[in-house]
Design a protein around this motif. Sequence first.
Motif, PDB file in Angstrom:
ATOM      1  N   GLY A 172       0.866  -1.016  -0.065  1.00 36.84           N
ATOM      2  CA  GLY A 172      -0.089  -0.087   0.055  1.00 36.84           C
ATOM      3  C   GLY A 172       0.929   1.240  -0.191  1.00 36.84           C
ATOM      4  N   ASN A 197      -0.568   3.201  -5.621  1.00 34.63           N
ATOM      5  CA  ASN A 197       0.164   3.139  -4.229  1.00 34.63           C
ATOM      6  C   ASN A 197       1.625   3.224  -4.362  1.00 34.63           C
ATOM      7  OD1 ASN A 197      -2.403   2.797  -2.832  1.00 34.63           O
ATOM      8  ND2 ASN A 197      -2.472   0.673  -3.123  1.00 34.63           N
ATOM      9  N   GLU A 276      -6.407   3.161   3.623  1.00 37.60           N
ATOM     10  CA  GLU A 276      -5.540   2.217   3.000  1.00 37.60           C
ATOM     11  C   GLU A 276      -6.375   1.514   1.800  1.00 37.60           C
ATOM     12  OE1 GLU A 276      -1.617   0.962   2.716  1.00 37.60           O
ATOM     13  OE2 GLU A 276      -2.524   2.555   3.908  1.00 37.60           O
TER      14      GLU A 276
END
Length: 590
Positions: A172, A197, A276
């Motif tokens: 992430g 990401n 996230e």
Amino acid sequence: MMAFNDLHIVAVKKKIDEVKHFLSISLSISNAHTVDFYTRGVWSTFISVSPEDVLCAISSTQDSTGALEEKENTTFGFCNASKKLLDISALLRAAKAHCLPGLGVCMQLEELMHNLRLMCGDTAAGQSSNKVLAPDEFMNWKKAHEVQSMSEVVASLAKCCRVKQVIDVGSGKGYLCSYLSMRYNLQVFGIDSSTTNTHGAQERNRKLKKFSKAYQQHRFIENNCVQSNDESREHYNESDGSKNCITKQGVEAQTESSALSQQVTRDLLASNNAAECPLDPSDSDSGSSFLSLLALDVIEDVSLRVHPSKLSAEERERRKRENLERKAREGKRKDSNSSLFSPLTSYVTAETELKTLITELENAVLVGLHTCGDLASSSLRMFRAKQELRAVCSVGCCYHLLSEEFDQDRPGCTSDGVCGFPMSQYLKDQACFCGRNARMSACLALERVSAGGGLPMESLFYRAVLHVILQDHYDCFKSEKRVGNVYSKATSFADYVRRALRKLDLDESKLSDGDIQSYHDRYTPRMNEMVAFNMLKVTLAPCIEGLILLDRLCYLKEQENVSHAALVQLFDPLQSPRCYAVVGIKKSTD
């Protein structure tokens, strides 16, 4: 290595049998569609008591404790003949007994850390003598809690296995990677399938490096202040009479480093607004609307990462080439501007050749912090298959995205037949499956709801009544898939229905506002049925999660090259509902 006090595989299988038996009776509730609640008469189909009785029993702490006593002709509170729920208290006691805490299968975090210290012969294992930074200084409180707890375990695993490298799959934004690198001086490779990401992690990495330098400089000044005859002066603190030695250069550097760290912190926190794994508001078909309508504080996050099946061969090749070119540039640079960690863009499976992706790879610890869906299962398979991976610490999430080998209604395995559930041969031999709706229910956070988080019942109610309208007035209601998050924009039930009809390309002129409102008025007295039913789903959620995690634990224990495996509660479930980690250690190659 010394003995590790983890659960024997025979005991794990016994616990699996207990949970599986309980869910064979109760899983029908979790697999019911909330969207179809009124169109299919869900309450009368599964429940033989009033909604008030259910809510009263759930709110009473006394009813959920005590021995598992069954009434005649019932099992876990369900009638053996009609299969309907008769005894709420019996179900609640059974649910409490068949979740992970009730089963007693989890190792305490303190016990895990103690065992790891003993294994590497160091009582200070996993501890850092020189703290670089506190995680809550550059990330939100939830992520800080997760990163700090998990990094201590990962650092201890690395020390026990005598490795200095870590691979973070599904990395992430790179919070865990950066923290492990800066605080524990580990070489970390973060792999994520999302180019967005990866690029975000690179930018955050750059800011964190500034933060780290400023923070270390600030601490160096604090810890190494000494008097000098020609460069120092005494600073007298009038409030307590204490004296602090501060050099002229030290004062200037301290001011500069403090300002820099504050600016970098503001930049980092500003870039941390999005979750996230943010919830996808468009994912609200008949199988997932229950989850998509829930508030973010009572469910786990949902991944938006691109599945490999949606990537073209050209895109996969481009990502591979991009990674190799980046590694080549870094290899030539090798200067002070190198990254704190190395973010890579790639979709990984157990068959991925890590040494091709990471040319400087040595023995490493594999980690995953809230790896979504099948990625959690793939990471455990990768750990088993790759000899260079000496330990694993995996916290999964997004159970509704798991593929199930034996779910005939929703076949979702990869082309090579590898599925996310079940993993263990023990459950494969039993053709075990949960069902997508049950796995979605497993995403609910019992602790948060119990603490007063509540459920967004009006939005769920609107969606279920909309389905009645579609059934009564539109022939295509069964084929409708995506309503989306129209509730947040609607000013009333009539407005909600009209927005939904437009979203589904249906003729809204068929119904007047009065017609629409009449449906709302008709079903409002039955809204408590939906409230009570969804609270039962929340109650059963930890048991479904427990079966999924016990399957992963059993899988590791079935492997001949794995010496130790355990389930550990890493996080506070109120802060992080997906709080359990699967930890494994390979047998020594010495």
